[in-house]
Design a protein around this motif. Structure first.
Motif, PDB file in Angstrom:
ATOM      1  N   LEU A  52       0.837  -1.205   0.000  1.00  0.00           N
ATOM      2  CA  LEU A  52       0.000   0.000   0.000  1.00  0.00           C
ATOM      3  C   LEU A  52       0.871   1.254   0.000  1.00  0.00           C
ATOM      4  CD1 LEU A  52      -3.077   0.347   0.054  1.00  0.00           C
ATOM      5  CD2 LEU A  52      -2.918   0.615   2.513  1.00  0.00           C
ATOM      6  N   ARG A  53       1.946   1.210   0.744  1.00  0.00           N
ATOM      7  CA  ARG A  53       2.871   2.346   0.806  1.00  0.00           C
ATOM      8  C   ARG A  53       3.497   2.604  -0.565  1.00  0.00           C
ATOM      9  NH1 ARG A  53       6.681   3.733   5.584  1.00  0.00           N
ATOM     10  NH2 ARG A  53       7.910   5.385   4.668  1.00  0.00           N
ATOM     11  N   TYR A  54       3.952   1.545  -1.216  1.00  0.00           N
ATOM     12  CA  TYR A  54       4.571   1.704  -2.538  1.00  0.00           C
ATOM     13  C   TYR A  54       3.556   2.190  -3.571  1.00  0.00           C
ATOM     14  CZ  TYR A  54       8.626  -0.646  -0.602  1.00  0.00           C
ATOM     15  OH  TYR A  54       9.701  -0.962   0.171  1.00  0.00           O
ATOM     16  N   SER A 106      -8.108   5.787   8.432  1.00  0.00           N
ATOM     17  CA  SER A 106      -7.571   7.115   8.122  1.00  0.00           C
ATOM     18  C   SER A 106      -6.841   7.117   6.782  1.00  0.00           C
ATOM     19  CB  SER A 106      -6.660   7.603   9.243  1.00  0.00           C
ATOM     20  OG  SER A 106      -5.448   6.881   9.273  1.00  0.00           O
ATOM     21  N   LEU A 107      -6.223   5.987   6.419  1.00  0.00           N
ATOM     22  CA  LEU A 107      -5.575   5.897   5.106  1.00  0.00           C
ATOM     23  C   LEU A 107      -6.591   6.046   3.984  1.00  0.00           C
ATOM     24  CD1 LEU A 107      -2.946   3.037   5.498  1.00  0.00           C
ATOM     25  CD2 LEU A 107      -2.503   5.464   5.087  1.00  0.00           C
ATOM     26  N   HIS A 108      -7.737   5.427   4.170  1.00  0.00           N
ATOM     27  CA  HIS A 108      -8.788   5.545   3.155  1.00  0.00           C
ATOM     28  C   HIS A 108      -9.214   7.003   2.998  1.00  0.00           C
ATOM     29  CE1 HIS A 108     -12.197   4.553   0.679  1.00  0.00           C
ATOM     30  NE2 HIS A 108     -13.017   5.140   1.535  1.00  0.00           N
ATOM     31  N   THR A 109      -9.385   7.689   4.107  1.00  0.00           N
ATOM     32  CA  THR A 109      -9.783   9.097   4.074  1.00  0.00           C
ATOM     33  C   THR A 109      -8.711   9.953   3.396  1.00  0.00           C
ATOM     34  OG1 THR A 109     -11.019   8.784   6.123  1.00  0.00           O
ATOM     35  CG2 THR A 109     -10.482  11.052   5.514  1.00  0.00           C
ATOM     36  N   LEU A 110      -7.452   9.725   3.757  1.00  0.00           N
ATOM     37  CA  LEU A 110      -6.362  10.507   3.165  1.00  0.00           C
ATOM     38  C   LEU A 110      -6.243  10.259   1.667  1.00  0.00           C
ATOM     39  CD1 LEU A 110      -3.635  10.127   5.934  1.00  0.00           C
ATOM     40  CD2 LEU A 110      -4.845  12.212   5.293  1.00  0.00           C
ATOM     41  N   PHE A 111      -6.429   9.007   1.248  1.00  0.00           N
ATOM     42  CA  PHE A 111      -6.322   8.711  -0.184  1.00  0.00           C
ATOM     43  C   PHE A 111      -7.474   9.363  -0.951  1.00  0.00           C
ATOM     44  CE2 PHE A 111      -6.469   6.037  -4.039  1.00  0.00           C
ATOM     45  CZ  PHE A 111      -5.158   6.202  -4.462  1.00  0.00           C
ATOM     46  N   ALA A 136       1.541  16.699  -1.650  1.00  0.00           N
ATOM     47  CA  ALA A 136       2.799  16.299  -1.020  1.00  0.00           C
ATOM     48  C   ALA A 136       2.596  16.034   0.474  1.00  0.00           C
ATOM     49  CB  ALA A 136       3.859  17.378  -1.232  1.00  0.00           C
ATOM     50  N   ARG A 137       1.816  16.877   1.117  1.00  0.00           N
ATOM     51  CA  ARG A 137       1.560  16.691   2.554  1.00  0.00           C
ATOM     52  C   ARG A 137       0.710  15.442   2.810  1.00  0.00           C
ATOM     53  NH1 ARG A 137       1.917  21.836   5.936  1.00  0.00           N
ATOM     54  NH2 ARG A 137       3.178  23.181   4.614  1.00  0.00           N
ATOM     55  N   LEU A 138      -0.296  15.236   1.971  1.00  0.00           N
ATOM     56  CA  LEU A 138      -1.129  14.039   2.134  1.00  0.00           C
ATOM     57  C   LEU A 138      -0.307  12.777   1.914  1.00  0.00           C
ATOM     58  CD1 LEU A 138      -4.371  15.201   0.285  1.00  0.00           C
ATOM     59  CD2 LEU A 138      -4.132  14.754   2.733  1.00  0.00           C
ATOM     60  N   THR A 139       0.551  12.801   0.904  1.00  0.00           N
ATOM     61  CA  THR A 139       1.412  11.650   0.638  1.00  0.00           C
ATOM     62  C   THR A 139       2.347  11.397   1.823  1.00  0.00           C
ATOM     63  OG1 THR A 139       1.308  12.111  -1.731  1.00  0.00           O
ATOM     64  CG2 THR A 139       3.062  10.660  -0.982  1.00  0.00           C
ATOM     65  N   GLY A 140       2.882  12.475   2.398  1.00  0.00           N
ATOM     66  CA  GLY A 140       3.743  12.332   3.575  1.00  0.00           C
ATOM     67  C   GLY A 140       2.993  11.751   4.767  1.00  0.00           C
ATOM     68  N   GLN A 141       1.774  12.230   4.981  1.00  0.00           N
ATOM     69  CA  GLN A 141       0.958  11.695   6.086  1.00  0.00           C
ATOM     70  C   GLN A 141       0.668  10.208   5.865  1.00  0.00           C
ATOM     71  OE1 GLN A 141      -2.604  14.023   6.486  1.00  0.00           O
ATOM     72  NE2 GLN A 141      -1.549  15.728   7.480  1.00  0.00           N
ATOM     73  N   MET A 142       0.364   9.852   4.630  1.00  0.00           N
ATOM     74  CA  MET A 142       0.081   8.445   4.345  1.00  0.00           C
ATOM     75  C   MET A 142       1.333   7.592   4.558  1.00  0.00           C
ATOM     76  SD  MET A 142      -2.430   8.870   1.068  1.00  0.00           S
ATOM     77  CE  MET A 142      -2.822   7.132   0.914  1.00  0.00           C
ATOM     78  N   GLY A 143       2.486   8.130   4.190  1.00  0.00           N
ATOM     79  CA  GLY A 143       3.737   7.412   4.431  1.00  0.00           C
ATOM     80  C   GLY A 143       3.986   7.198   5.916  1.00  0.00           C
ATOM     81  N   ARG A 145       1.686   7.131   8.300  1.00  0.00           N
ATOM     82  CA  ARG A 145       0.684   6.194   8.836  1.00  0.00           C
ATOM     83  C   ARG A 145       1.016   4.758   8.451  1.00  0.00           C
ATOM     84  NH1 ARG A 145      -4.220   9.843   9.069  1.00  0.00           N
ATOM     85  NH2 ARG A 145      -3.360  11.449  10.436  1.00  0.00           N
ATOM     86  N   THR A 146       1.458   4.550   7.219  1.00  0.00           N
ATOM     87  CA  THR A 146       1.810   3.174   6.830  1.00  0.00           C
ATOM     88  C   THR A 146       3.023   2.695   7.612  1.00  0.00           C
ATOM     89  OG1 THR A 146       3.017   4.006   4.888  1.00  0.00           O
ATOM     90  CG2 THR A 146       0.788   3.214   4.520  1.00  0.00           C
ATOM     91  N   GLN A 147       3.962   3.599   7.891  1.00  0.00           N
ATOM     92  CA  GLN A 147       5.123   3.208   8.703  1.00  0.00           C
ATOM     93  C   GLN A 147       4.689   2.850  10.116  1.00  0.00           C
ATOM     94  OE1 GLN A 147       8.278   2.651   7.634  1.00  0.00           O
ATOM     95  NE2 GLN A 147       8.515   1.777   9.679  1.00  0.00           N
ATOM     96  N   ASP A 148       3.734   3.603  10.661  1.00  0.00           N
ATOM     97  CA  ASP A 148       3.202   3.276  11.989  1.00  0.00           C
ATOM     98  C   ASP A 148       2.550   1.891  11.980  1.00  0.00           C
ATOM     99  OD1 ASP A 148       4.032   5.734  12.942  1.00  0.00           O
ATOM    100  OD2 ASP A 148       2.051   6.675  12.793  1.00  0.00           O
ATOM    101  N   MET A 149       1.818   1.609  10.899  1.00  0.00           N
ATOM    102  CA  MET A 149       1.154   0.302  10.801  1.00  0.00           C
ATOM    103  C   MET A 149       2.182  -0.825  10.731  1.00  0.00           C
ATOM    104  SD  MET A 149      -2.090   0.948   8.278  1.00  0.00           S
ATOM    105  CE  MET A 149      -2.924  -0.612   8.645  1.00  0.00           C
ATOM    106  N   ILE A 150       3.256  -0.612   9.974  1.00  0.00           N
ATOM    107  CA  ILE A 150       4.310  -1.629   9.870  1.00  0.00           C
ATOM    108  C   ILE A 150       4.937  -1.855  11.239  1.00  0.00           C
ATOM    109  CG2 ILE A 150       6.611  -2.081   8.926  1.00  0.00           C
ATOM    110  CD1 ILE A 150       5.615  -0.699   6.326  1.00  0.00           C
ATOM    111  N   THR A 151       5.219  -0.763  11.949  1.00  0.00           N
ATOM    112  CA  THR A 151       5.799  -0.870  13.280  1.00  0.00           C
ATOM    113  C   THR A 151       4.873  -1.627  14.230  1.00  0.00           C
ATOM    114  OG1 THR A 151       7.004   1.200  12.939  1.00  0.00           O
ATOM    115  CG2 THR A 151       6.731   0.458  15.214  1.00  0.00           C
TER     116      THR A 151
END
Length: 154
Positions: A52-54, A106-111, A136-143, A145-151
């Motif tokens: 999803l991140r990629y 939240s990822l769904h909302t951001l996308f 750019a900001r939305l993409t950063g937020q999604m990045g 959030r996905t990193q938080d999910m991976i963690t």
């Protein structure tokens, strides 16, 4: 006490020890299998979130409909993975799963916001710079959030 009686008692004692060890090993084996199932589920979640991140980064670069469709399919797949996490029974594990589900939403909302921002940028060239910054900001937020999910999944 006769020797035969002593031997019988010793034999019964060792049979009891063998049964006890067998029971402990069976219990331990069952626990290991449960933990392996949990580990496999967590690995699948990590893989789905990484994909999803990629796809998010690819959409931010290309804005292709194919990538958008793949992103939405991967999000639905991740939702199915998160729904099928009944094996996680501990309170800490349940809290992590609930946090993963919240981040998923939240990822769904951001996308959705990212999609509408791009469509707005295409429709109105005058706001292009502003909407590019928003994307750019939305993409950063999604990045993030996905990193938080991976963690959390790890």
């Amino acid at each position: 006490m006769k020797i035969a009686t002593r031997l019988s008692l010793a034999g019964l004692f060792f049979v009891g020890i063998v049964v006890l060890i067998g029971t402990v090993l069976l219990f331990a084996m069952r626990q290991v299998k449960q933990e392996l199932v949990k580990n496999e589920a967590a690995g699948e979640i990590v893989n789905a979130v990484s994909a999803l991140r990629y796809l998010t980064l690819e959409y931010a670069l290309r804005h292709e409909e194919r990538v958008q469709t793949q992103w939405q399919l991967k999000l639905a797949s991740l939702a199915n993975l998160l729904a099928g996490t009944a094996d996680f029974g501990g309170s800490e594990e349940r809290a992590i799963i609930d946090r993963l589900r919240g981040t998923h939403e939240s990822l769904h909302t951001l996308f959705t916001e990212l999609l509408s921002s791009y469509q707005g940028r295409v429709a109105d060239r005058g706001k292009s710079a502003l909407l590019e910054e928003l994307e750019a900001r939305l993409t950063g937020q999604m990045g993030n959030r996905t990193q938080d999910m991976i963690t959390d999944a790890l």
